[in-house]
Write an enzyme that holds these catalytic residues in place. Structure first.
Site, PDB file in Angstrom:
ATOM      1  CB  SER A 204       1.625  -5.243  -5.530  1.00 16.28           C
ATOM      2  OG  SER A 204       1.099  -6.510  -5.903  1.00 16.28           O
TER       3      SER A 204
ATOM      4  CE1 TYR B  98      -3.086  -4.218  -2.912  1.00 17.83           C
ATOM      5  CE2 TYR B  98      -2.285  -5.503  -4.780  1.00 17.83           C
ATOM      6  CZ  TYR B  98      -2.117  -5.014  -3.497  1.00 17.83           C
ATOM      7  OH  TYR B  98      -0.965  -5.320  -2.798  1.00 17.83           O
TER       8      TYR B  98
ATOM      9  CE  LYS C  89      -0.130  -2.088  -3.158  1.00 21.13           C
ATOM     10  NZ  LYS C  89       0.622  -1.525  -2.012  1.00 21.13           N
TER      11      LYS C  89
END
Length: 288
Positions: free
Chosen positions: A160, A173, A177
């Site tokens: 991401s 998150y 990533k």
């Protein structure tokens, strides 16, 4: 409301391609998280380019219908469970005798916000079991199959833009990533001697269900659609003014990394962000 189908529809890019020109002719691919969004778009593009595709997901109805529509196979696969991922790779071997492409795409958003001082560690651990361990499981069993068959191969992981620029995702998150990108580089170091390429793709602002749901929460509009998110990203999160990313963009990037055109590319993170994480256009008036 569900996001508009327009953002999850792939143009029939392969229908007009002659069999001899199909970029993945005869290749066998496993796509985790393949039932919808980026995974589904990639499954269609791979199949249109001659690949035999296994759709691996926990969304059984969607996944089975998609697999049937592209002449592929479906398998229930929770990537947090090592044995599920092993079974998906085993299916490729039993079905076609080989595995050429592993697209580790399955992922979750986890906690969508909140202070680092109040993180729910149970939720964080679950996110890591999918986003990080899921990638590890997929790479482990894909590498085993590729090494044994001595057929080289391509392993692709979905990362991401949050992994390379702060402020684009929650703490957990973002951490998951960035871990993927580091794992891709270390895996490429080991597997390169076998001719196996390992790369990641980092999309930005692609209005999948995950991103649309997050926007609905933070903007406070329960009826927000994928088109609305795409418009915001195109206006504020892209140097290509008015142009947001789409699942098709990610699918085509995966097609490139899976094919021979990317034969000398490994340990690379391909960023699909309209230039957003590389430059700031707020002072573009200086170019006038």
């Amino acid at each position: 409301m569900e996001p508009s189908a327009n953002y999850f529809r792939i143009k029939d890019v392969g229908a007009r391609t002659k069999d001899s020109e199909k970029r993945l002719a005869g290749k066998v691919a496993v796509i985790t998280g393949g039932a919808r969004g980026i995974g589904a778009a990639t499954a269609k593009v791979f199949a249109q380019n001659g690949a035999h595709v296994i759709v691996a997901d926990i969304l059984d109805d969607l996944g089975a219908a998609l697999a049937d529509s592209i002449g592929g196979r479906y398998i229930h696969c929770d990537v947090a469970k090592e044995t599920d991922v092993e079974s998906a790779v085993d299916l490729a071997i039993k079905w076609k005798g080989q595995l050429d492409i592993m697209f580790n795409n399955a992922g979750v958003s986890g906690p969508t916000g909140g202070s680092i001082t109040s993180l729910d560690m149970g939720q964080v651990q679950y996110l890591f079991s999918v986003n990080v361990l899921g990638m590890l499981h997929g790479t482990k069993y894909a590498a085993r199959a590729m090494i044994k068959a001595q057929n080289r191969g391509s392993i692709i992981c979905t990362s991401s833009s949050a992994s390379i620029m702060g402020g684009l995702g929650s703490h957990s998150y973002t951490l998951s990533k960035e871990a993927i990108n580091g794992f891709v580089r270390s895996s490429a170091c080991e597997l390169g001697v076998h001719g196996i390429r390992v790369n990641s793709i980092s999309p930005h602002g692609v209005p999948t269900e995950m991103l649309v749901s997050a926007y609905r929460k933070f903007v406070g509009k329960a009826d927000m659609k994928a088109e609305d998110v795409g418009k915001l990203v195109g206006e504020r999160g892209s140097l290509l003014r008015g142009r947001a990313g789409a699942v098709e963009d990610v699918a085509m990037a995966a097609l490139f990394l899976a094919g021979e055109e990317a034969g000398f590319i490994t340990a690379h993170n391909l960023v699909l962000d309209g230039g957003y994480t590389s430059a700031n256009s707020a002072m573009s008036f200086i170019y006038q």
